[in-house]
Design a protein around this motif. Structure first.
Motif, PDB file in Angstrom:
ATOM      1  N   ASP A   1      14.204  -3.893  -2.689  1.00 21.42           N
ATOM      2  CA  ASP A   1      12.961  -3.613  -1.963  1.00 21.42           C
ATOM      3  C   ASP A   1      11.771  -3.498  -2.932  1.00 21.42           C
ATOM      4  O   ASP A   1      11.683  -2.543  -3.705  1.00 21.42           O
ATOM      5  N   ARG A   2      10.868  -4.465  -2.895  1.00 22.87           N
ATOM      6  CA  ARG A   2       9.745  -4.487  -3.843  1.00 22.87           C
ATOM      7  C   ARG A   2       8.800  -3.314  -3.655  1.00 22.87           C
ATOM      8  O   ARG A   2       8.180  -2.832  -4.603  1.00 22.87           O
ATOM      9  N   GLU A   3       8.672  -2.856  -2.415  1.00 20.59           N
ATOM     10  CA  GLU A   3       7.747  -1.754  -2.146  1.00 20.59           C
ATOM     11  C   GLU A   3       8.258  -0.452  -2.769  1.00 20.59           C
ATOM     12  O   GLU A   3       7.524   0.275  -3.429  1.00 20.59           O
ATOM     13  N   LYS A   4       9.527  -0.201  -2.571  1.00 18.80           N
ATOM     14  CA  LYS A   4      10.136   1.006  -3.143  1.00 18.80           C
ATOM     15  C   LYS A   4      10.071   0.975  -4.675  1.00 18.80           C
ATOM     16  O   LYS A   4       9.721   1.965  -5.327  1.00 18.80           O
ATOM     17  N   ALA A   5      10.424  -0.184  -5.230  1.00 18.35           N
ATOM     18  CA  ALA A   5      10.428  -0.333  -6.691  1.00 18.35           C
ATOM     19  C   ALA A   5       9.019  -0.207  -7.252  1.00 18.35           C
ATOM     20  O   ALA A   5       8.791   0.451  -8.272  1.00 18.35           O
ATOM     21  N   GLY A   6       8.063  -0.825  -6.573  1.00 12.48           N
ATOM     22  CA  GLY A   6       6.678  -0.780  -7.052  1.00 12.48           C
ATOM     23  C   GLY A   6       6.125   0.635  -7.080  1.00 12.48           C
ATOM     24  O   GLY A   6       5.505   1.058  -8.058  1.00 12.48           O
ATOM     25  N   LEU A   7       6.364   1.392  -6.025  1.00 10.17           N
ATOM     26  CA  LEU A   7       5.842   2.764  -5.980  1.00 10.17           C
ATOM     27  C   LEU A   7       6.514   3.637  -7.039  1.00 10.17           C
ATOM     28  O   LEU A   7       5.846   4.411  -7.727  1.00 10.17           O
ATOM     29  N   ALA A   8       7.829   3.502  -7.178  1.00  5.09           N
ATOM     30  CA  ALA A   8       8.540   4.287  -8.201  1.00  5.09           C
ATOM     31  C   ALA A   8       7.999   3.952  -9.592  1.00  5.09           C
ATOM     32  O   ALA A   8       7.778   4.839 -10.427  1.00  5.09           O
ATOM     33  N   GLY A   9       7.759   2.667  -9.838  1.00  2.76           N
ATOM     34  CA  GLY A   9       7.196   2.260 -11.127  1.00  2.76           C
ATOM     35  C   GLY A   9       5.800   2.815 -11.343  1.00  2.76           C
ATOM     36  O   GLY A   9       5.478   3.327 -12.422  1.00  2.76           O
TER      37      GLY A   9
ATOM     38  N   MET B   1       0.805  -1.226   0.000  1.00  2.00           N
ATOM     39  CA  MET B   1       0.000   0.000   0.000  1.00  2.00           C
ATOM     40  C   MET B   1       0.838   1.275   0.000  1.00  2.00           C
ATOM     41  O   MET B   1       0.329   2.361  -0.201  1.00  2.00           O
ATOM     42  N   TYR B   2       2.137   1.148   0.256  1.00  2.00           N
ATOM     43  CA  TYR B   2       3.089   2.261   0.091  1.00  2.00           C
ATOM     44  C   TYR B   2       2.943   3.409   1.089  1.00  2.00           C
ATOM     45  O   TYR B   2       3.541   4.468   0.887  1.00  2.00           O
ATOM     46  N   GLU B   3       2.156   3.222   2.175  1.00  2.00           N
ATOM     47  CA  GLU B   3       1.917   4.377   3.057  1.00  2.00           C
ATOM     48  C   GLU B   3       3.205   5.028   3.552  1.00  2.00           C
ATOM     49  O   GLU B   3       3.253   6.239   3.711  1.00  2.00           O
ATOM     50  N   LYS B   4       4.243   4.217   3.803  1.00  2.00           N
ATOM     51  CA  LYS B   4       5.431   4.803   4.448  1.00  2.00           C
ATOM     52  C   LYS B   4       6.178   5.757   3.528  1.00  2.00           C
ATOM     53  O   LYS B   4       7.000   6.547   3.985  1.00  2.00           O
ATOM     54  N   PHE B   5       5.896   5.680   2.220  1.00  2.03           N
ATOM     55  CA  PHE B   5       6.585   6.581   1.279  1.00  2.03           C
ATOM     56  C   PHE B   5       5.713   7.755   0.831  1.00  2.03           C
ATOM     57  O   PHE B   5       6.178   8.635   0.112  1.00  2.03           O
ATOM     58  N   LEU B   6       4.439   7.746   1.226  1.00  7.30           N
ATOM     59  CA  LEU B   6       3.501   8.769   0.755  1.00  7.30           C
ATOM     60  C   LEU B   6       3.172   9.739   1.885  1.00  7.30           C
ATOM     61  O   LEU B   6       3.078   9.337   3.039  1.00  7.30           O
ATOM     62  N   GLY B   7       2.987  11.027   1.525  1.00  8.73           N
ATOM     63  CA  GLY B   7       2.541  12.009   2.508  1.00  8.73           C
ATOM     64  C   GLY B   7       1.021  12.143   2.468  1.00  8.73           C
ATOM     65  O   GLY B   7       0.334  11.363   1.803  1.00  8.73           O
ATOM     66  N   HIS B   8       0.478  13.122   3.181  1.00 10.52           N
ATOM     67  CA  HIS B   8      -0.949  13.470   3.159  1.00 10.52           C
ATOM     68  C   HIS B   8      -1.846  12.312   3.609  1.00 10.52           C
ATOM     69  O   HIS B   8      -3.031  12.280   3.283  1.00 10.52           O
TER      70      HIS B   8
END
Length: 208
Positions: A59-67, A12-19
């Motif tokens: 890190d799949r989470e980092k890669a997934g969000l960047a993609g 869900m990527y919450e740790k990399f997203l603001g707001h």
């Protein structure tokens, strides 16, 4: 397809997203601002990036969000991009280019504004996803290559590009950059200097 089995939905990527955003909220925002085809492409790159992360112990989470976010700004207007270049006092030379360069190099500022992404590695990988660079991190390579080989892509050589990516990220960067340069030269289009740097840094991978 090949990349969809990686289970993109579990992150869900919450740790990399603001707001207070998570993946579902980002998808809603993206669906509102992107054409259906572009949105599908972003989902494809998300899945391909996760797959490449898995193959390369990243890190799949980092890669997934960047993609997922790499083309977030692709359909902004030229005026919006020019305003962002002024607002953030970016290199004035950027104004001599167009959307192909802007949606990465300038688009990252829109991503920071809208989604509160601050992770420097994610932002750099998005910034350089069309040009590459002479010095690429694993994440830079993953996003650059995932953009080229995701399941929705269909062009001469894509099957070979996918095979190369499975074997070696560095070779995949070299393969893709060489093909991109050939394409631009065939169409008599200008080449962004950083793309030449990428080619020079990785071309040795093709001599094997």
């Amino acid at each position: 397809g090949l990349y969809q089995e990686s289970g993109a939905l579990s992150l869900m990527y919450e740790k990399f997203l603001g707001h207070g955003y998570d993946r579902d909220q980002v998808l809603k925002i993206m669906q509102d601002r992107l054409s259906a085809k572009r949105f599908q492409h972003c989902l494809g790159v998300e899945a391909a990036a996760q797959h490449l992360a898995q193959v390369n112990a990243y890190d799949r989470e980092k890669a997934g969000l960047a993609g997922l976010l790499h083309d977030y700004a692709k359909e902004l207007s030229n005026d919006d991009f020019l305003a962002l270049i002024d607002k953030y006092q970016l290199d004035p030379d950027l104004k001599n280019w167009g959307n192909n360069i802007w949606h990465g190099k300038v688009g990252v500022y829109k991503i920071q504004e809208d989604l509160g992404v601050t992770d420097a590695e994610i932002l750099k990988s998005i910034e350089d996803h069309t040009t590459g660079s002479g010095q690429m991190t694993t994440l830079d390579k993953i996003v650059y290559v995932a953009d080229y080989i995701e399941d929705n892509r269909d062009f001469p050589g894509v099957a070979q590009a996918r095979q190369v990516a499975q074997d070696s990220l560095d070779r995949a960067v070299a393969y893709e950059t060489a093909h991109t340069l050939t394409h631009l030269i065939d169409r008599k289009l200008p080449i962004y200097p950083q793309t030449i740097e990428t080619y020079n840094a990785f071309v040795g991978e093709l001599r094997y």
